[in-house]
Write a protein that holds these residues in place. Structure first.
Motif, PDB file in Angstrom:
ATOM      1  N   ARG A  35       0.627  -1.338  -0.165  1.00  0.00           N
ATOM      2  CA  ARG A  35       0.153  -0.161   0.001  1.00  0.00           C
ATOM      3  C   ARG A  35       0.916   1.196   0.065  1.00  0.00           C
ATOM      4  N   ARG A  63       0.737   4.527  -2.823  1.00  0.00           N
ATOM      5  CA  ARG A  63       0.667   5.883  -2.802  1.00  0.00           C
ATOM      6  C   ARG A  63       1.962   6.264  -3.216  1.00  0.00           C
ATOM      7  N   GLU A  64       2.881   5.732  -3.026  1.00  0.00           N
ATOM      8  CA  GLU A  64       4.484   6.960  -3.147  1.00  0.00           C
ATOM      9  C   GLU A  64       4.528   6.710  -4.671  1.00  0.00           C
ATOM     10  N   LEU A 111       2.040   6.526  -6.480  1.00  0.00           N
ATOM     11  CA  LEU A 111       0.821   7.271  -7.601  1.00  0.00           C
ATOM     12  C   LEU A 111       0.798   8.657  -7.234  1.00  0.00           C
ATOM     13  N   ALA A 112       2.133   9.247  -6.435  1.00  0.00           N
ATOM     14  CA  ALA A 112       1.959  10.451  -5.956  1.00  0.00           C
ATOM     15  C   ALA A 112       2.630  11.551  -7.155  1.00  0.00           C
ATOM     16  N   TYR A 113       2.808  10.113  -8.158  1.00  0.00           N
ATOM     17  CA  TYR A 113       4.335  10.677  -9.326  1.00  0.00           C
ATOM     18  C   TYR A 113       3.366  11.057 -10.511  1.00  0.00           C
ATOM     19  N   GLU A 148      -3.440  15.034 -11.230  1.00  0.00           N
ATOM     20  CA  GLU A 148      -4.349  14.285 -10.636  1.00  0.00           C
ATOM     21  C   GLU A 148      -5.722  13.594 -11.396  1.00  0.00           C
ATOM     22  N   TYR A 173      -4.107  10.413 -11.676  1.00  0.00           N
ATOM     23  CA  TYR A 173      -4.195   9.654 -10.006  1.00  0.00           C
ATOM     24  C   TYR A 173      -5.166   9.422  -9.748  1.00  0.00           C
ATOM     25  N   HIS A 174      -6.506   9.975 -10.281  1.00  0.00           N
ATOM     26  CA  HIS A 174      -7.852   9.803  -9.497  1.00  0.00           C
ATOM     27  C   HIS A 174      -8.597   8.274 -10.788  1.00  0.00           C
ATOM     28  N   ASP A 177      -8.870   3.336  -3.472  1.00  0.00           N
ATOM     29  CA  ASP A 177      -9.464   3.815  -2.240  1.00  0.00           C
ATOM     30  C   ASP A 177     -11.092   2.950  -1.811  1.00  0.00           C
TER      31      ASP A 177
END
Length: 80
Positions: free
Chosen positions: A51, A55-56, A58-60, A63, A66-67, A76
Motif C-alpha cells: 500500500r 501511494r508513493e 501514485l503520487a507521481y 491529478e 491519479y483519480h 480508495d
C-alpha cells in the motif's frame, strides 16, 4: 515540467509487479496448518508495504491520471 507520456504505463506496470510479488506465496509449499502469529504479522507488514509503495508511485501521477487509476482499480476502498 511536463509529465512524460510513457510514465503512466511504466508506473502502472511497476504497481502491478509489486502487487503480483506481494500476492505470491512465500516458500515452496503453502501451509494448510494453523496460522503462525509471526507469519500473520509478516503478511500484514507486506500488505502495508505494498500500500505504501502504491501511494508513493501514485503520487507521481498527474491529478487526473491519479483519480482515474484509483477509481478503475478500487484503490480508495470503493468497488472499481
Amino acid at each position: 515540467m511536463a509529465f512524460s507520456s510513457y510514465a503512466v504505463p511504466a508506473i502502472r506496470h511497476r504497481l502491478w509487479a509489486i502487487v503480483a510479488q506481494a500476492q505470491r506465496p512465500q516458500g515452496r509449499v503453502a501451509r494448510a496448518a494453523a496460522a503462525d502469529p509471526a507469519e500473520l504479522a509478516a503478511q500484514a507488514w507486506r500488505r502495508q508495504a505494498v500500500r505504501a509503495a502504491l501511494r508513493e508511485a501514485l503520487a507521481y501521477l498527474p491529478e487526473r491520471s491519479y483519480h482515474i487509476i484509483v477509481a478503475a482499480y478500487g484503490l480508495d476502498g470503493q468497488p472499481p
